[in-house]
Design a protein around this motif. Structure first.
Motif, mmCIF file in Angstrom:
data_model
loop_
_atom_site.group_PDB
_atom_site.id
_atom_site.type_symbol
_atom_site.label_atom_id
_atom_site.label_comp_id
_atom_site.label_asym_id
_atom_site.label_seq_id
_atom_site.Cartn_x
_atom_site.Cartn_y
_atom_site.Cartn_z
ATOM 1 N N VAL A 59 0.361 -1.064 -0.103
ATOM 2 C CA VAL A 59 0.147 0.076 0.021
ATOM 3 C C VAL A 59 1.210 1.247 0.062
ATOM 4 N N ILE A 60 2.216 1.662 1.003
ATOM 5 C CA ILE A 60 2.482 2.523 1.127
ATOM 6 C C ILE A 60 4.122 2.742 0.514
ATOM 7 N N ASP A 61 3.938 2.697 -1.454
ATOM 8 C CA ASP A 61 5.111 2.375 -1.763
ATOM 9 C C ASP A 61 5.795 3.660 -1.938
ATOM 10 N N GLN A 62 6.075 4.092 -0.606
ATOM 11 C CA GLN A 62 7.325 5.645 0.176
ATOM 12 C C GLN A 62 8.316 5.697 0.531
ATOM 13 N N GLN A 63 9.299 6.382 0.670
ATOM 14 C CA GLN A 63 10.574 6.412 1.491
ATOM 15 C C GLN A 63 10.657 6.634 2.289
ATOM 16 N N VAL A 64 9.778 6.429 3.215
ATOM 17 C CA VAL A 64 9.233 7.825 4.443
ATOM 18 C C VAL A 64 10.158 6.525 5.152
ATOM 19 N N SER A 65 10.439 7.036 7.057
ATOM 20 C CA SER A 65 10.661 7.079 7.762
ATOM 21 C C SER A 65 9.413 6.672 9.042
ATOM 22 N N CYS A 66 8.441 7.202 8.719
ATOM 23 C CA CYS A 66 7.013 7.528 10.104
ATOM 24 C C CYS A 66 5.943 7.902 9.366
ATOM 25 N N LEU A 67 4.736 7.330 10.267
ATOM 26 C CA LEU A 67 3.559 6.886 9.185
ATOM 27 C C LEU A 67 2.697 8.049 10.705
ATOM 28 N N HIS A 68 3.344 9.006 11.267
ATOM 29 C CA HIS A 68 2.026 9.729 11.705
ATOM 30 C C HIS A 68 1.542 10.153 11.014
ATOM 31 N N ASP A 69 2.114 11.436 10.162
ATOM 32 C CA ASP A 69 1.972 12.416 9.267
ATOM 33 C C ASP A 69 1.477 11.825 8.266
ATOM 34 N N TYR A 70 1.295 10.585 7.698
ATOM 35 C CA TYR A 70 1.075 10.380 6.896
ATOM 36 C C TYR A 70 -0.204 10.186 6.387
ATOM 37 N N THR A 71 -0.546 10.567 5.165
ATOM 38 C CA THR A 71 -1.766 10.993 4.274
ATOM 39 C C THR A 71 -2.073 10.279 3.442
ATOM 40 N N LEU A 72 -2.987 8.915 3.080
ATOM 41 C CA LEU A 72 -3.474 8.133 1.878
ATOM 42 C C LEU A 72 -3.630 8.790 0.601
ATOM 43 N N GLY A 92 -0.717 0.948 15.919
ATOM 44 C CA GLY A 92 -0.788 2.698 16.301
ATOM 45 C C GLY A 92 -0.218 2.958 14.923
ATOM 46 N N MET A 93 0.747 1.457 14.561
ATOM 47 C CA MET A 93 0.955 2.005 13.065
ATOM 48 C C MET A 93 0.271 3.334 11.892
ATOM 49 N N GLU A 94 -0.775 2.132 12.268
ATOM 50 C CA GLU A 94 -1.369 3.285 11.093
ATOM 51 C C GLU A 94 -2.635 3.701 11.622
ATOM 52 N N GLU A 95 -2.620 5.010 12.344
ATOM 53 C CA GLU A 95 -3.677 5.862 12.562
ATOM 54 C C GLU A 95 -4.355 6.605 11.319
ATOM 55 N N PHE A 96 -3.362 6.767 10.572
ATOM 56 C CA PHE A 96 -3.944 7.616 9.464
ATOM 57 C C PHE A 96 -4.838 6.511 8.513
ATOM 58 N N LEU A 97 -5.132 5.971 9.116
ATOM 59 C CA LEU A 97 -5.798 4.460 7.990
ATOM 60 C C LEU A 97 -7.064 4.282 9.684
ATOM 61 N N GLU A 98 -7.842 4.811 9.891
ATOM 62 C CA GLU A 98 -8.046 4.258 11.550
ATOM 63 C C GLU A 98 -10.036 4.123 10.399
ATOM 64 N N ASP A 99 -10.306 5.819 9.433
ATOM 65 C CA ASP A 99 -11.228 5.545 9.102
ATOM 66 C C ASP A 99 -11.869 4.512 8.467
ATOM 67 N N VAL A 100 -11.011 4.384 7.262
ATOM 68 C CA VAL A 100 -10.252 2.919 6.031
ATOM 69 C C VAL A 100 -10.801 1.108 6.881
ATOM 70 N N LEU A 101 -9.889 1.629 7.934
ATOM 71 C CA LEU A 101 -10.744 0.309 9.391
ATOM 72 C C LEU A 101 -11.591 0.073 10.177
ATOM 73 N N GLU A 102 -12.733 1.478 10.331
ATOM 74 C CA GLU A 102 -13.431 1.202 10.636
ATOM 75 C C GLU A 102 -14.438 0.656 10.113
#
Length: 297
Positions: A59-72, A92-102
């Motif tokens: 899913v996240i195919d980008q050069q990242v080191s932290c996902l806290h501020d990641y935007t889908l 808690g890694m996927e906080e940015f996915l909270e709405d999707v996971l619900e």
């Protein structure tokens, strides 16, 4: 967050597809396992080896080191929406996915595992994969989900999981032995994600500094770090390959110590392109150990 068993109904649909209950045109379409992070994707590659018709996608195919501020992105959403099974890191890694996971079912690879707690951040530490032992536990969770989704290949998933656990045990033993000669076993890191890595190999995080790109730690924090370096005779500090290094460089000038970069293994770009599955994972941890050994000589 939903428990992994909650994806039973979608899995029944997947099983029907895999067992040939649909038209021949549908049978030729691969069943996709969408993996939110690169470490989960590498596990899925290892566990689906020799299984036809099942394809892990990242899913996240980008050069990242932290996902806290990641935007889908739109691409991310399409990957998730079209997937038959969604596998997440959890913790808690996927906080940015909270709405999707619900709104949909998913498999949490860290379910049931005892996570460390990050006191400064006030949340669990989700960087489990940097410990081969925890990564093996994640593999078994993912294998269990795959067996439920595709029982016709359960034996293969279970065998792949057993092989994965064995390889990770060997990796743990090898890297522990390589680090056994270290005189200094304390690390100062400029990312808070290396706690499980340190614990796995008998090291200690003496300090972890979260530093935004373009910023620098406070003067008080720099004084604290220089005092720690002097007291513990620490010969190097470690940044993260995609992170900021301004304070680390300042400490290097101040105390004449080395600066080296450790790898969280969060993106394809952090690993040689020819490596996949456990080979890629082993490369990340081996490089980190070699980096520490070189920096502490």
């Amino acid at each position: 967050m939903r428990r992994s068993c909650s994806f039973l109904l979608p899995l029944l649909f997947i099983t029907a597809v895999l067992s040939g209950c649909h038209s021949s045109s549908q049978q030729t379409q691969a069943t996709t396992v969408a993996c939110t992070t690169y470490p989960v994707y590498l596990l899925a590659e290892a566990l689906t080896e020799r299984v036809e018709g099942v394809e892990p996608v990242l899913v996240i195919d980008q050069q990242v080191s932290c996902l806290h501020d990641y935007t889908l992105t739109m691409r991310d959403m399409k990957t998730i929406e079209s997937a038959d099974l969604l596998a997440i890191n959890g913790g808690g890694m996927e906080e940015f996915l909270e709405d999707v996971l619900e709104s949909r079912d998913y498999l949490d690879c860290s379910e049931g595992l005892e996570l460390a707690f990050n006191e400064e951040e006030g949340e669990p530490d989700a960087h489990l994969w940097l410990s081969p032992t925890f990564y093996a536990d994640m593999a078994q969770n993912l294998a269990e989900g795959l067996c439920l989704a595709d029982p016709s290949h359960a034996d293969t998933y279970q065998q792949n999981a057993a092989n994965t656990v064995t390889e990770l045990e060997h990796l743990q033993t090898r890297l522990t032995e390589e680090l056994s000669s270290l005189n200094c076993r304390k690390l100062i890191t400029f990312h808070d994600g290396f706690g499980y890595f340190a614990e796995a190999f008998g090291l200690e995080i003496a300090a972890s500094v979260e530093e935004e790109e373009g910023s620098e730690a406070s003067a008080r924090r720099i004084v604290e770090l220089t005092e720690l370096i002097d007291e513990a005779n620490i010969p190097a500090v470690f940044t993260e390959v995609n992170g900021s290094d301004s304070t680390a460089v300042a400490l290097s000038y101040e105390r004449g110590i080395k600066v080296a970069a450790l790898n969280l293994g969060m993106s394809r770009e952090s690993v040689p392109e020819e490596l996949h599955g456990l080979d890629a994972y082993e490369w990340v941890l081996t490089q980190n150990v070699e980096t520490i050994l070189e920096a502490y000589r």
